[in-house]
Design a protein around this motif. Structure first.
Motif, PDB file in Angstrom:
ATOM      1  N   LYS A 583      11.287  20.274   9.402  1.00 38.44           N
ATOM      2  CA  LYS A 583      11.474  21.522   8.661  1.00 38.44           C
ATOM      3  C   LYS A 583      10.139  22.229   8.464  1.00 38.44           C
ATOM      4  CE  LYS A 583      13.802  23.375   4.581  1.00 38.44           C
ATOM      5  NZ  LYS A 583      14.562  23.053   3.352  1.00 38.44           N
ATOM      6  N   LYS A 584       9.109  21.472   8.146  1.00 38.19           N
ATOM      7  CA  LYS A 584       7.784  22.077   7.957  1.00 38.19           C
ATOM      8  C   LYS A 584       7.271  22.642   9.271  1.00 38.19           C
ATOM      9  CE  LYS A 584       4.244  23.259   5.551  1.00 38.19           C
ATOM     10  NZ  LYS A 584       4.367  24.240   4.453  1.00 38.19           N
ATOM     11  N   LEU A 585       7.413  21.888  10.343  1.00 41.74           N
ATOM     12  CA  LEU A 585       6.934  22.373  11.639  1.00 41.74           C
ATOM     13  C   LEU A 585       7.663  23.633  12.089  1.00 41.74           C
ATOM     14  CD1 LEU A 585       6.352  19.223  13.884  1.00 41.74           C
ATOM     15  CD2 LEU A 585       4.644  20.793  12.988  1.00 41.74           C
ATOM     16  N   SER A 586       8.897  23.781  11.648  1.00 43.14           N
ATOM     17  CA  SER A 586       9.659  24.961  12.051  1.00 43.14           C
ATOM     18  C   SER A 586       9.053  26.246  11.506  1.00 43.14           C
ATOM     19  CB  SER A 586      11.122  24.842  11.601  1.00 43.14           C
ATOM     20  OG  SER A 586      11.224  24.931  10.187  1.00 43.14           O
ATOM     21  N   GLU A 587       8.153  26.121  10.512  1.00 44.20           N
ATOM     22  CA  GLU A 587       7.455  27.304  10.008  1.00 44.20           C
ATOM     23  C   GLU A 587       6.567  27.929  11.081  1.00 44.20           C
ATOM     24  OE1 GLU A 587       5.414  26.487   6.354  1.00 44.20           O
ATOM     25  OE2 GLU A 587       7.166  25.508   5.444  1.00 44.20           O
ATOM     26  N   ILE A 588       6.210  27.134  12.076  1.00 46.58           N
ATOM     27  CA  ILE A 588       5.433  27.670  13.199  1.00 46.58           C
ATOM     28  C   ILE A 588       6.235  28.760  13.909  1.00 46.58           C
ATOM     29  CG2 ILE A 588       4.403  27.107  15.442  1.00 46.58           C
ATOM     30  CD1 ILE A 588       3.863  24.290  14.341  1.00 46.58           C
ATOM     31  N   THR A 906     -11.649  26.001  12.809  1.00 45.51           N
ATOM     32  CA  THR A 906     -10.483  25.161  12.523  1.00 45.51           C
ATOM     33  C   THR A 906      -9.907  25.589  11.175  1.00 45.51           C
ATOM     34  OG1 THR A 906     -11.577  23.405  11.256  1.00 45.51           O
ATOM     35  CG2 THR A 906     -11.669  23.232  13.670  1.00 45.51           C
ATOM     36  N   CYS A 907      -8.822  24.915  10.788  1.00 41.95           N
ATOM     37  CA  CYS A 907      -8.204  25.209   9.495  1.00 41.95           C
ATOM     38  C   CYS A 907      -9.002  24.643   8.329  1.00 41.95           C
ATOM     39  CB  CYS A 907      -6.785  24.644   9.455  1.00 41.95           C
ATOM     40  SG  CYS A 907      -6.738  22.846   9.702  1.00 41.95           S
ATOM     41  N   GLY A 908     -10.039  23.841   8.639  1.00 45.17           N
ATOM     42  CA  GLY A 908     -10.775  23.166   7.575  1.00 45.17           C
ATOM     43  C   GLY A 908     -10.063  21.933   7.072  1.00 45.17           C
ATOM     44  N   CYS A 909      -8.954  21.591   7.731  1.00 44.24           N
ATOM     45  CA  CYS A 909      -8.147  20.446   7.288  1.00 44.24           C
ATOM     46  C   CYS A 909      -8.173  19.319   8.313  1.00 44.24           C
ATOM     47  CB  CYS A 909      -6.715  20.892   7.025  1.00 44.24           C
ATOM     48  SG  CYS A 909      -5.937  21.772   8.400  1.00 44.24           S
ATOM     49  N   VAL A 910      -9.053  19.411   9.290  1.00 45.11           N
ATOM     50  CA  VAL A 910      -9.128  18.387  10.331  1.00 45.11           C
ATOM     51  C   VAL A 910     -10.348  17.509  10.091  1.00 45.11           C
ATOM     52  CG1 VAL A 910      -7.936  19.817  12.032  1.00 45.11           C
ATOM     53  CG2 VAL A 910     -10.419  19.920  11.886  1.00 45.11           C
ATOM     54  N   ILE A 956      -4.452  33.248  13.305  1.00 46.33           N
ATOM     55  CA  ILE A 956      -3.155  32.695  13.686  1.00 46.33           C
ATOM     56  C   ILE A 956      -3.276  31.262  14.172  1.00 46.33           C
ATOM     57  CG2 ILE A 956      -1.251  32.891  15.326  1.00 46.33           C
ATOM     58  CD1 ILE A 956      -1.216  34.967  13.046  1.00 46.33           C
ATOM     59  N   ARG A 957      -4.224  30.992  15.045  1.00 43.08           N
ATOM     60  CA  ARG A 957      -4.326  29.657  15.643  1.00 43.08           C
ATOM     61  C   ARG A 957      -4.633  28.583  14.600  1.00 43.08           C
ATOM     62  NH1 ARG A 957      -8.299  31.747  20.415  1.00 43.08           N
ATOM     63  NH2 ARG A 957      -9.015  32.978  18.632  1.00 43.08           N
ATOM     64  N   THR A 958      -5.512  28.904  13.674  1.00 46.94           N
ATOM     65  CA  THR A 958      -5.856  27.903  12.650  1.00 46.94           C
ATOM     66  C   THR A 958      -4.823  27.847  11.532  1.00 46.94           C
ATOM     67  OG1 THR A 958      -7.326  29.527  11.612  1.00 46.94           O
ATOM     68  CG2 THR A 958      -8.310  27.971  13.157  1.00 46.94           C
ATOM     69  N   ASN A 959      -4.108  28.942  11.298  1.00 46.31           N
ATOM     70  CA  ASN A 959      -3.007  28.890  10.327  1.00 46.31           C
ATOM     71  C   ASN A 959      -1.911  27.937  10.804  1.00 46.31           C
ATOM     72  OD1 ASN A 959      -4.303  30.707   8.690  1.00 46.31           O
ATOM     73  ND2 ASN A 959      -3.076  32.477   9.304  1.00 46.31           N
ATOM     74  N   ILE A 960      -1.625  27.997  12.091  1.00 40.41           N
ATOM     75  CA  ILE A 960      -0.644  27.064  12.658  1.00 40.41           C
ATOM     76  C   ILE A 960      -1.163  25.635  12.551  1.00 40.41           C
ATOM     77  CG2 ILE A 960       0.423  26.315  14.825  1.00 40.41           C
ATOM     78  CD1 ILE A 960       0.721  29.287  15.556  1.00 40.41           C
ATOM     79  N   GLU A 962      -2.977  24.423  10.276  1.00 43.68           N
ATOM     80  CA  GLU A 962      -2.803  23.978   8.886  1.00 43.68           C
ATOM     81  C   GLU A 962      -1.375  23.510   8.635  1.00 43.68           C
ATOM     82  OE1 GLU A 962      -4.062  25.432   4.414  1.00 43.68           O
ATOM     83  OE2 GLU A 962      -4.024  26.892   6.052  1.00 43.68           O
ATOM     84  N   ILE A 963      -0.393  24.212   9.191  1.00 44.44           N
ATOM     85  CA  ILE A 963       1.011  23.802   9.036  1.00 44.44           C
ATOM     86  C   ILE A 963       1.235  22.436   9.664  1.00 44.44           C
ATOM     87  CG2 ILE A 963       3.353  24.299   9.860  1.00 44.44           C
ATOM     88  CD1 ILE A 963       2.730  27.255   9.385  1.00 44.44           C
ATOM     89  N   ILE A 964       0.611  22.200  10.800  1.00 43.09           N
ATOM     90  CA  ILE A 964       0.756  20.901  11.475  1.00 43.09           C
ATOM     91  C   ILE A 964       0.328  19.768  10.544  1.00 43.09           C
ATOM     92  CG2 ILE A 964      -0.098  19.466  13.378  1.00 43.09           C
ATOM     93  CD1 ILE A 964      -0.385  22.142  14.976  1.00 43.09           C
ATOM     94  N   TYR A 965      -0.787  19.966   9.869  1.00 46.28           N
ATOM     95  CA  TYR A 965      -1.283  18.904   8.988  1.00 46.28           C
ATOM     96  C   TYR A 965      -0.451  18.787   7.719  1.00 46.28           C
ATOM     97  CZ  TYR A 965      -5.057  17.735  12.056  1.00 46.28           C
ATOM     98  OH  TYR A 965      -5.753  17.267  13.145  1.00 46.28           O
TER      99      TYR A 965
END
Length: 970
Positions: A583-588, A906-910, A956-960, A962-965
């Motif tokens: 469900k979270k990944l579907s936000e992509i 990066t998203c800063g979350c990696v 866009i690329r780093t926002n996605i 962030e959703i992955i993490y």
């Protein structure tokens, strides 16, 4: 003394066969007994007799059907229903109405051997028992039983007529077949026990069938009375074997089949279902079964041919059955039983024996506190992600390799293989082919004539033949046609053939010879998941674990099993399989759709993999804003600067690993022509870390334009001519010797005044020159031979028009400053275009799936598909931030997160261990060893003009990323 010993032996045997505890006993046994007695004592004779009957119901027939059942409830006080065809919502509503109308709650049953989908639309289907029989891990069978039990309970079903416990020793059995766990009595028994335990742990009563054993017949008891023509010893040692074990494990109920068993019943053609010798003397007394005893459907020809409606019901009850299933005429049967009661043919004790057992069962399943079925989210609850995940696990463990000559599987050495797929059968193999093509170039070959087929296959050395038949039910035809057998024999004489059967393994019985077949895979069913998992086994993404549950050919006896080890290739599954939230990944999806809607890019490809498994791989939008060509996953994009880590860097890594150069090697030692220049003493480490003071780039094309800023005829022609062979667009050819001028400009370019981080393409011009000089070959040829071919990266290449049509290539820009046309199939980067499309810094075209293979290779410390491309030490050396202390984030060739962890590239979350790169056209590839994540984003944000910065400015690329993490649920 001898008599005492015999008596003692008899008692031991009886205790061994008997059930240890009453399987219908509830935890609160005292309360159960009280409830049963109070209900029984309040019932009329008509109500007691009514409890014995279970009526078939079709919710698909609507209100007339409901009215029919309500009448039987009101007038005949029926004790149960068995639902069949229809839908879950309709069934639940109908069920609630039946319960509301009934004085004593109705016990609801179903024939849902492989799940509710056996009878109901819009519900989940698990694999058939034959498929489950191939699995070594019985815990998976227990899980399947549990999930089916949960589905049944959610729908208000109290008893499921499963598991089928017949030992299918007769391949010609028309009715059992794939419904059986197989022919090995131990395996069948283990599976039946596991299934039963799983289902009963969900609160649904199990039912073993078809007693005393329907596995070795060639007739269908729905149509006639089959004969089991074996002696008592054989029946006891084989057919009865599972039942004896099931009884000791707490089986709730048994269904007695309509069979002619001369060894157990002396009366000629007397059905086992109405034989007192079988139902009472054997099942209850000798074997000690104390659970509920059901007849098989009394409407079946095996029973109904024997007597008139009503008579057969009475005979079945007198034989010892507790529940009379699907009587042909309930009102007439009730009258017959009532008359027998008043004539003392049926005693009160006999009636109480069965009715109290039925009431005990009702209490055990919670009908003493009945609650209606809630239809809210019912369909969703019956079709969950966890069911899909379990189905995938089951198929991974079931698919069986029965022949693997010369260890052909899993397929390796992909660079040496030319692979074709040929489909046989009358059903689709689309999912199989699509998954095969994720791993390598696999061409589908089809024709109506054998001679043409052989001609089309002449250049292929490996042929995968998929045999696909309907997956609708286990009774569908699974045999080869005569023509298909001829084709199979002929093709296998000349090629390496992998035969993959998506049908019952008995299909192999019809092969007169298997000599020329290199490999035979039994995938059992033609579901999409079976097809996908089978393809993954062929290419070694997962290993084969299944064991053949039946004898399928003289060359393939029961329990044949050839296990294979995985080759660490990517596999494909749902997010939950690797601890991610769907469900979270579907936000992509929403972000991607927003990209398209706001014209940040015409289209995108996005892939996410975790733990070696691709869990998200989608394409959105179109090739251009004209919306004529939708983006699909196989389309290739110009990946721009990802070329650095996809082409140049792996070649440099290998040269360092082989000792040809080191990170301390100076440029003058790599390219002697740089001696005496300002670049002579620059170290390789600094070039690849972007700390070498090199200019960011040189706009080589500008000096080739005339006063009107159009391509000057001094440098270009509109068609190839002598000396003008470098094609930079559809109708523009540059003079070849200008490439030397470009390199001279790089050699002579000034260095930046201050040492520090400055991203530059120029170092990769030098890397390309060195690599090509070292090997004496072009970079595009080298990366194909060293990496892409063996990786199965069939869509990764320079100059894609050499292999793909324009319809499969995404355009990058309407160039109005250099080439003056749509850049389509040619590299967007001007400098790379002027190098004949092959740059060290740009020029690679690929798709998300292929790039994921390369990034996964890095993630797996240089290993992929059974090939060691780099040592772990090499990966570590290049994935290291040598200048982090100076706040320079770069690794060696790879980009890395900011040392202080803040978001930028990066998203800063990696984690700091992660690495990757981005590209000018709107591309991004990132790998994270700590969380085992690969993320790929491809777009043509530069279309129609590179001035479009919206994709970049909106992160866009780093926002996605962030959703992955955020989707990680470990």
């Amino acid at each position: 003394m001898q008599k005492v010993f015999l008596l003692f032996s008899f008692l031991i045997v009886s205790l061994t066969n008997a059930q240890i505890q009453d399987p219908l006993l509830a935890i609160d046994a005292e309360a159960q007994t009280k409830w049963v007695d109070s209900i029984y004592n309040s019932m009329t004779i008509e109500e007691k007799i009514g409890q014995l009957f279970v009526v078939d119901v079709f919710s698909s027939k609507g209100q007339p059907e409901e009215n029919r059942i309500l009448k039987l409830i009101n007038e005949n006080h029926i004790g149960g229903v068995i639902f069949s065809k229809g839908g879950p919502i309709r069934q639940a509503k109908m069920n609630n109405n039946f319960q509301k109308a009934s004085k004593i709650p109705v016990m609801v049953s179903m024939d849902a051997e492989w799940g509710l989908a056996m009878r109901l639309e819009n519900t989940f289907a698990y694999p058939w028992n034959m498929t489950l029989g191939a699995i070594e891990n019985n815990k998976l069978i227990e899980e399947v039983g549990y999930r089916i039990g949960l589905h049944a309970k959610r729908l208000g079903v109290h008893i499921n007529f499963a598991p089928v416990s017949d030992i299918n020793t007769n391949p010609k059995n028309p009715i059992i077949g794939s419904r059986s766990f197989g022919e090995d009595k131990e395996n069948v028994t283990e599976k039946a026990i596991a299934f039963m335990k799983g289902m009963q742990s969900a609160g649904v009563l199990a039912n073993a069938k078809h007693f005393p054993g329907h596995g070795d017949t060639d007739k269908d008891s729905h149509k006639t009375l089959p004969t089991i023509n074996f002696d008592e010893a054989r029946i006891d040692s084989v057919e009865l074997y599972p039942y004896k074990k099931l009884f000791t494990e707490g089986l709730s109920s048994v269904m007695v089949a309509h069979l002619n068993v001369p060894a157990l019943e002396s009366r000629n053609n007397y059905p086992s279902s109405i034989s007192e010798k079988i139902v009472t003397d054997l099942l209850q007394k000798k074997l000690g079964f104390t659970g509920l005893i059901f007849t098989d459907a009394l409407s079946m020809k095996g029973a109904s041919n024997f007597s008139e409606p009503g008579d057969i019901d009475l005979a079945a009850f007198l034989a010892g059955n507790d529940v009379l299933l699907i009587s042909k005429d309930i009102p007439k049967a009730c009258i017959k039983l009532k008359d027998a009661y008043h004539q003392n043919v049926i005693t009160e004790d006999r009636l109480a024996h069965s009715v109290k057992k039925i009431l005990k069962a009702k209490y055990k399943v919670g009908l003493n506190h009945y609650t209606p079925v809630d239809t809210t989210n019912l369909r969703e609850d019956l079709n969950t992600i966890y069911d899909t995940l379990l189905y995938e696990k089951v198929m991974e463990n079931a698919i069986t390799i029965v022949k693997n000559e010369n260890s052909l599987l899993p397929l390796s050495n992909l660079e040496k293989r030319k692979i074709a797929y040929v489909g046989l059968g009358d059903d689709s193999g689309e999912s199989f082919v699509n998954t095969l093509q994720l791993y390598a170039k696999v061409d589908t070959i089809s024709t109506e004539r054998l001679d043409k087929m052989k001609d089309k296959l002449k250049d292929y050395n490996t042929v995968i033949i998929g045999f696909h038949r309907s997956n609708d039910s286990p009774w569908k035809d699974y045999q080869f046609t005569e023509q298909e057998l001829v084709w199979l024999y002929e093709l296998s004489r000349e090629k390496d053939v992998i035969l993959d059967l998506f049908v019952n393994p008995y299909a192999l019985l019809y092969l007169t010879s298997t000599t020329n077949l290199n490999t035979v895979v039994v995938s059992y069913q033609n579901s999409d998941i079976a097809q996908e998992k089978s393809a993954e086994i062929i290419f070694g993404a997962i290993g084969a674990k299944g064991k053949l549950p039946v004898t399928a050919n003289k060359d393939f006896p029961v329990n044949t099993c050839i296990a294979t080890n995985p080759l660490s290739r990517l596999k494909y599954d749902i997010p939950e399989s690797v601890g991610m939230n769907s469900k979270k990944l579907s936000e992509i999806d929403a972000i991607a759709e927003n990209v398209i809607a706001r014209k940040m890019a015409p289209g995108v490809q996005i892939l996410v993999a975790r733990k070696g498994t691709v869990i998200y791989n989608k394409s959105f939008g179109y090739h251009t804003y004209e919306k004529k060509v939708p983006v699909i996953n196989s389309d290739v994009y110009d990946v721009a600067s990802l070329t650095k880590i996809l082409a140049s860097l792996p070649e440099i890594m290998k040269l360092v690993e082989n000792g040809n150069i080191t990170l301390e090697t100076k440029l003058q030692d790599m390219l002697p022509e740089l001696k005496g220049t300002n670049k002579a003493s620059i170290k390789l480490l600094d070039v690849l870390s972007h700390t070498a003071r090199l200019q960011p780039w040189i706009p080589f094309y500008i000096s080739t334009l005339n006063g009107e800023k159009k391509p000057d005829t001094l440098y270009y022609r509109t068609r190839p001519e002598v000396g003008f062979s470098v094609q930079v667009s559809d109708s523009l050819y540059m003079r070849k010797d200008y490439i030397d001028s470009m390199y001279q400009q790089v050699f002579k370019s000034p260095l930046l005044a201050k040492k520090g981080y400055k991203y530059s393409d120029l170092g990769y011009f030098l890397m390309k020159k060195y690599i090509e000089k070292h090997y004496g070959q072009r970079l595009d040829t080298l990366v194909q031979n060293h990496f892409y071919k063996s990786l199965g990266a069939n869509y990764t290449l320079y100059n894609p028009l050499q292999r793909f049509p324009k319809a499969s290539i995404v355009p990058t820009e309407n160039d109005m400053y250099f080439r003056y046309n749509e850049v389509h199939g040619f590299v967007h980067d001007m400098g790379a275009a002027m190098l004949n499309g092959v740059g060290g810094h740009a020029g690679i075209f690929s798709n998300a799936n292929d790039i994921a293979k390369i990034m996964q290779t890095y993630l797996q410390n240089g290993y992929y598909g059974g090939v060691r491309y780099f040592t772990p030490e090499t990966i570590k050396k290049f994935n290291h931030c040598y200048y982090c202390s100076k706040q320079i984030r770069r690794g060696v060739g790879f980009d890395k997160p900011e040392p202080d962890g803040h978001a930028s590239n990066t998203c800063g979350c990696v984690p700091l261990s992660s690495f990757g790169h981005s590209g000018f056209t709107g591309t991004y590839a990132w790998a994270d060893p700590d969380n085992e994540i690969v993320y790929i984003f491809l777009s043509n944000r530069t279309y129609p003009t590179q001035e479009n910065q919206k994709l970049i400015s909106n992160n866009i690329r780093t926002n996605i990323q962030e959703i992955i993490y955020e989707a990680i649920e470990d």
